[in-house]
Enzyme design. Sequence first.
Site, PDB file in Angstrom:
ATOM      1  N   CYS A  51       0.860  -1.188   0.000  1.00 32.19           N
ATOM      2  CA  CYS A  51       0.000   0.000   0.000  1.00 32.19           C
ATOM      3  C   CYS A  51       0.888   1.227   0.000  1.00 32.19           C
ATOM      4  CB  CYS A  51      -0.869   0.035   1.259  1.00 32.19           C
ATOM      5  SG  CYS A  51      -2.062  -1.295   1.381  1.00 32.19           S
ATOM      6  N   GLU A  52       0.502   2.229  -0.785  1.00 33.05           N
ATOM      7  CA  GLU A  52       1.227   3.495  -0.748  1.00 33.05           C
ATOM      8  C   GLU A  52       0.967   4.209   0.565  1.00 33.05           C
ATOM      9  OE1 GLU A  52       0.459   5.917  -4.169  1.00 33.05           O
ATOM     10  OE2 GLU A  52       1.354   4.463  -5.536  1.00 33.05           O
TER      11      GLU A  52
END
Length: 134
Positions: A51-52
Amino acid sequence: MSLPPDAITALEVFQGAAGWEQRARLLMQWGERLTALDDADKVEANRVHGCESQVWLVASLENGHWQFAAASDARLIRGLVALLLARVNGLTAQQLREVDLADWFNQLGLSRQLSPSRSNGLNAVLQRMGELAL
């Protein structure tokens, strides 16, 4: 496969929304409903990689059914994760493996708003749920 009660509620609410602006507001509201994780749960071992944004995920097994709790530092992601939790909480490990993420967000009318990075991040969350449920 039948849907958990929270997922049915989510579908009714989002399918009744008039356009993207209303869905975006609903998304933020769903994110606010996430139960806050203790700081003790916001550790590297619970962080979802891929996930960013920062996303933490914890799981518990109750009578053969999985319950997940999550947190994120990003408002939009919190909403998306809350909708994912609505879809998966209460499922067995086998049912969890059968969840079609793209189909779920398509039913909610949110698939077009999922950028590739958000989609990858949510897939990482779902994958991590599957790993925890082994």
